[in-house]
Design a protein around this motif. Structure first.
Motif, PDB file in Angstrom:
ATOM      1  N   VAL A  49     -25.937 -46.425  14.546  1.00  0.00           N
ATOM      2  CA  VAL A  49     -26.240 -45.005  14.418  1.00  0.00           C
ATOM      3  C   VAL A  49     -25.112 -44.219  15.068  1.00  0.00           C
ATOM      4  O   VAL A  49     -24.713 -44.515  16.200  1.00  0.00           O
ATOM      5  CB  VAL A  49     -27.578 -44.652  15.093  1.00  0.00           C
ATOM      6  N   VAL A  50     -24.585 -43.213  14.365  1.00  0.00           N
ATOM      7  CA  VAL A  50     -23.554 -42.343  14.920  1.00  0.00           C
ATOM      8  C   VAL A  50     -24.045 -40.906  14.805  1.00  0.00           C
ATOM      9  O   VAL A  50     -24.274 -40.417  13.695  1.00  0.00           O
ATOM     10  CB  VAL A  50     -22.212 -42.498  14.187  1.00  0.00           C
ATOM     11  N   THR A  51     -24.222 -40.237  15.932  1.00  0.00           N
ATOM     12  CA  THR A  51     -24.594 -38.825  15.896  1.00  0.00           C
ATOM     13  C   THR A  51     -23.324 -37.974  15.859  1.00  0.00           C
ATOM     14  O   THR A  51     -22.258 -38.403  16.285  1.00  0.00           O
ATOM     15  CB  THR A  51     -25.447 -38.433  17.110  1.00  0.00           C
ATOM     16  N   GLY A  52     -23.436 -36.770  15.329  1.00  0.00           N
ATOM     17  CA  GLY A  52     -22.251 -35.941  15.158  1.00  0.00           C
ATOM     18  C   GLY A  52     -21.291 -36.545  14.150  1.00  0.00           C
ATOM     19  O   GLY A  52     -20.073 -36.375  14.247  1.00  0.00           O
ATOM     20  N   ALA A  53     -21.842 -37.240  13.141  1.00  0.00           N
ATOM     21  CA  ALA A  53     -21.018 -38.048  12.239  1.00  0.00           C
ATOM     22  C   ALA A  53     -20.380 -37.268  11.111  1.00  0.00           C
ATOM     23  O   ALA A  53     -19.600 -37.827  10.344  1.00  0.00           O
ATOM     24  CB  ALA A  53     -21.870 -39.183  11.646  1.00  0.00           C
ATOM     25  N   SER A  71     -23.775 -51.387   8.651  1.00  0.00           N
ATOM     26  CA  SER A  71     -24.628 -50.379   8.032  1.00  0.00           C
ATOM     27  C   SER A  71     -24.672 -49.200   8.989  1.00  0.00           C
ATOM     28  O   SER A  71     -25.115 -49.336  10.130  1.00  0.00           O
ATOM     29  CB  SER A  71     -26.040 -50.934   7.801  1.00  0.00           C
ATOM     30  N   VAL A  72     -24.199 -48.046   8.548  1.00  0.00           N
ATOM     31  CA  VAL A  72     -23.992 -46.910   9.446  1.00  0.00           C
ATOM     32  C   VAL A  72     -24.920 -45.765   9.066  1.00  0.00           C
ATOM     33  O   VAL A  72     -24.863 -45.251   7.944  1.00  0.00           O
ATOM     34  CB  VAL A  72     -22.527 -46.425   9.408  1.00  0.00           C
ATOM     35  N   ALA A  73     -25.768 -45.374   9.999  1.00  0.00           N
ATOM     36  CA  ALA A  73     -26.614 -44.201   9.824  1.00  0.00           C
ATOM     37  C   ALA A  73     -25.876 -42.989  10.367  1.00  0.00           C
ATOM     38  O   ALA A  73     -25.420 -42.993  11.520  1.00  0.00           O
ATOM     39  CB  ALA A  73     -27.939 -44.381  10.552  1.00  0.00           C
ATOM     40  N   LEU A  74     -25.737 -41.965   9.557  1.00  0.00           N
ATOM     41  CA  LEU A  74     -24.941 -40.789   9.884  1.00  0.00           C
ATOM     42  C   LEU A  74     -25.867 -39.633  10.217  1.00  0.00           C
ATOM     43  O   LEU A  74     -26.583 -39.125   9.344  1.00  0.00           O
ATOM     44  CB  LEU A  74     -24.038 -40.428   8.705  1.00  0.00           C
ATOM     45  N   LEU A  75     -25.867 -39.208  11.473  1.00  0.00           N
ATOM     46  CA  LEU A  75     -26.754 -38.144  11.934  1.00  0.00           C
ATOM     47  C   LEU A  75     -25.938 -36.900  12.283  1.00  0.00           C
ATOM     48  O   LEU A  75     -24.977 -36.968  13.058  1.00  0.00           O
ATOM     49  CB  LEU A  75     -27.548 -38.582  13.171  1.00  0.00           C
ATOM     50  N   ALA A  76     -26.301 -35.770  11.699  1.00  0.00           N
ATOM     51  CA  ALA A  76     -25.667 -34.481  11.995  1.00  0.00           C
ATOM     52  C   ALA A  76     -26.430 -33.413  11.222  1.00  0.00           C
ATOM     53  O   ALA A  76     -27.388 -33.712  10.499  1.00  0.00           O
ATOM     54  CB  ALA A  76     -24.183 -34.483  11.617  1.00  0.00           C
ATOM     55  N   ARG A  77     -25.990 -32.157  11.355  1.00  0.00           N
ATOM     56  CA  ARG A  77     -26.673 -31.062  10.655  1.00  0.00           C
ATOM     57  C   ARG A  77     -26.068 -30.773   9.282  1.00  0.00           C
ATOM     58  O   ARG A  77     -26.775 -30.395   8.362  1.00  0.00           O
ATOM     59  CB  ARG A  77     -26.594 -29.783  11.502  1.00  0.00           C
ATOM     60  N   ARG A  95     -22.103 -49.774   4.656  1.00  0.00           N
ATOM     61  CA  ARG A  95     -23.252 -49.187   3.978  1.00  0.00           C
ATOM     62  C   ARG A  95     -23.639 -47.936   4.736  1.00  0.00           C
ATOM     63  O   ARG A  95     -23.676 -47.948   5.979  1.00  0.00           O
ATOM     64  CB  ARG A  95     -24.411 -50.182   3.952  1.00  0.00           C
ATOM     65  N   ALA A  96     -23.917 -46.845   4.051  1.00  0.00           N
ATOM     66  CA  ALA A  96     -24.157 -45.567   4.715  1.00  0.00           C
ATOM     67  C   ALA A  96     -25.549 -45.036   4.415  1.00  0.00           C
ATOM     68  O   ALA A  96     -26.071 -45.193   3.311  1.00  0.00           O
ATOM     69  CB  ALA A  96     -23.112 -44.543   4.286  1.00  0.00           C
ATOM     70  N   LEU A  97     -26.135 -44.399   5.424  1.00  0.00           N
ATOM     71  CA  LEU A  97     -27.407 -43.700   5.281  1.00  0.00           C
ATOM     72  C   LEU A  97     -27.248 -42.316   5.896  1.00  0.00           C
ATOM     73  O   LEU A  97     -26.938 -42.187   7.081  1.00  0.00           O
ATOM     74  CB  LEU A  97     -28.527 -44.457   5.997  1.00  0.00           C
ATOM     75  N   VAL A  98     -27.456 -41.273   5.101  1.00  0.00           N
ATOM     76  CA  VAL A  98     -27.338 -39.894   5.562  1.00  0.00           C
ATOM     77  C   VAL A  98     -28.680 -39.421   6.103  1.00  0.00           C
ATOM     78  O   VAL A  98     -29.709 -39.511   5.411  1.00  0.00           O
ATOM     79  CB  VAL A  98     -26.872 -38.978   4.413  1.00  0.00           C
ATOM     80  N   VAL A  99     -28.690 -38.932   7.345  1.00  0.00           N
ATOM     81  CA  VAL A  99     -29.913 -38.453   7.981  1.00  0.00           C
ATOM     82  C   VAL A  99     -29.633 -37.088   8.613  1.00  0.00           C
ATOM     83  O   VAL A  99     -29.157 -37.017   9.752  1.00  0.00           O
ATOM     84  CB  VAL A  99     -30.421 -39.441   9.055  1.00  0.00           C
ATOM     85  N   PRO A 100     -29.900 -35.991   7.917  1.00  0.00           N
ATOM     86  CA  PRO A 100     -29.707 -34.669   8.523  1.00  0.00           C
ATOM     87  C   PRO A 100     -30.651 -34.473   9.709  1.00  0.00           C
ATOM     88  O   PRO A 100     -31.859 -34.730   9.610  1.00  0.00           O
ATOM     89  CB  PRO A 100     -30.051 -33.704   7.382  1.00  0.00           C
TER      90      PRO A 100
END
Length: 374
Positions: A49-53, A71-77, A95-100
């Motif tokens: 998990v990477v915040t501010g991604a 597998s990278v979860a991308l957390l940001a606004r 592998r990417a997962l976008v999580v606003p």
């Protein structure tokens, strides 16, 4: 005096420059080769998990983990930035997962962590890189603005760490990497809220690390203290300075930070990593001559260009949202930014550094003898 002895003691410049160049180049070369070998571990199926991604350091970190096959979860606004980051991760082999998500809101962070594990599996690494800031004198920052910077930068790190540990501690496995700053140990004027948050992150991380060690936990928490970086930060944070803000030189590319974060995630038992010789120098200067930073902090954080009367900023809303644009990992200071940091590699591998310096000293001695004989 014989011609050979005159040549040996003649005060001409090329001989010492040649030896010094050999020393620096030889040592740096070995360190860079070693860095490339160590920062390219075997591909992994880890969930990260990477915040501010969506931009800046977080964006570079996400891409670096993608290159590891994670597998990278991308957390940001910002949705536009997140979508672009996801495309980069997948092009890199991950592998990417976008999580606003707004990291200032703990319920959103907890929901995001649950979504990540349902989609990608157990979280192995959590990187807290989200932040926001205000460039201004403390009296010119409103209470709401100060609270917002603290909520995103410091409490966002707290919320992320809590969500990660809630899942990692029962499994007795995992790593949390906090993205800190050299000025989380020292400080400069004009960024009181941001610097206060980074100081808080350092203290918070140290306390949590002690608790985990007391429990003999298999979970580790570490912090990576970063130097000034060429990121979009200086184009989109709120500023009330008379001139446009800039990073304090020397400046590094965000990929330097990303490599350090990836390394720290693989070796999280060390409590702290310092990236760039300037980080170590800033901390030392703060301890030995704090007044130096007081005198240089104003001019060093501004360009010669006048600030725009009204400039968009991301304090309350993302600039890479539905009506914005992707800002990427890099800012506008690329012409002066270094793409690698031999000091950072040396600080990780002290035995290698000693061997490199010893070999380089031998090489320098040989060159001096040869120069004296010609």
């Amino acid at each position: 005096m014989t011609p050979t002895r005159r040549a040996r003691y003649a005060p001409h410049a090329p001989r010492p420059r040649c030896a010094g160049l050999a020393l620096g180049t030889f040592a740096e070369g070995l360190l860079v080769i070693h860095e490339r070998r160590r920062v390219r571990p075997q591909r992994s199926g880890r969930t990260v998990v990477v915040t501010g991604a969506s931009a800046g350091v977080g964006r570079a970190v996400a891409r670096a983990f993608g290159e590891q096959g994670a597998s990278v979860a991308l957390l940001a606004r910002g949705r536009r930035g997140l979508d672009a980051a996801a495309a980069e991760v997948e092009r890199a082999g991950g592998r990417a997962l976008v999580v606003p998500v707004d990291m200032a809101l703990p319920t959103q962070v907890e929901e995001a962590a649950g979504r990540v594990e349902r989609a990608l599996g157990p979280i192995d690494v959590w990187v807290n890189a989200a932040f926001t800031s205000v460039f201004a004198r403390f009296p010119d920052v409103t209470a709401d603005e100060y609270a917002r910077v603290t909520a995103v930068t410091y409490l966002g790190c707290v919320h992320g760490t809590r969500a990660a540990l809630r899942r990692m501690r029962p499994r007795d496995s995992g790593a949390v990497v906090q993205v800190g700053s050299a000025l989380g140990e020292a400080s400069v004027p004009l960024q009181a809220a941001y610097r206060g948050a980074k100081h808080a992150i350092s203290g918070f991380t140290a306390a949590v690390r002690m608790e985990l060690r007391h429990e003999r936990s298999g979970v580790a928490v570490t912090v990576v203290q970063l130097p000034a970086l060429n990121t979009p930060q200086f184009s989109w944070v709120l500023s009330r300075l008379p001139r446009r803000p800039r990073p304090v030189a020397p400046v590094y590319q965000p990929e330097v930070a990303a490599r350090a974060v990836v390394y720290a995630a693989r070796h999280p038992r060390r409590g702290e990593y310092r990236v760039g010789a300037s980080t170590a120098g800033t901390v030392l200067a703060h301890r030995l001559a704090p007044a130096l930073l007081d005198r240089t902090g104003y001019a060093a954080q501004q360009t010669d260009e006048r600030a725009w009367p009204v400039a968009p900023h991301n304090l309350w809303e993302p600039l890479d949202g539905p009506h914005g644009r992707d800002h990427g990992a890099h800012g506008s200071f690329g012409s002066e930014a270094a793409g690698r940091s031999p000091y950072t590699v040396a600080a990780r591998h002290r035995a290698l550094l000693s061997a490199a310096v010893a070999a380089a000293l031998v090489t320098a001695r040989v060159l001096r003898v040869r120069t004296a004989r010609t």
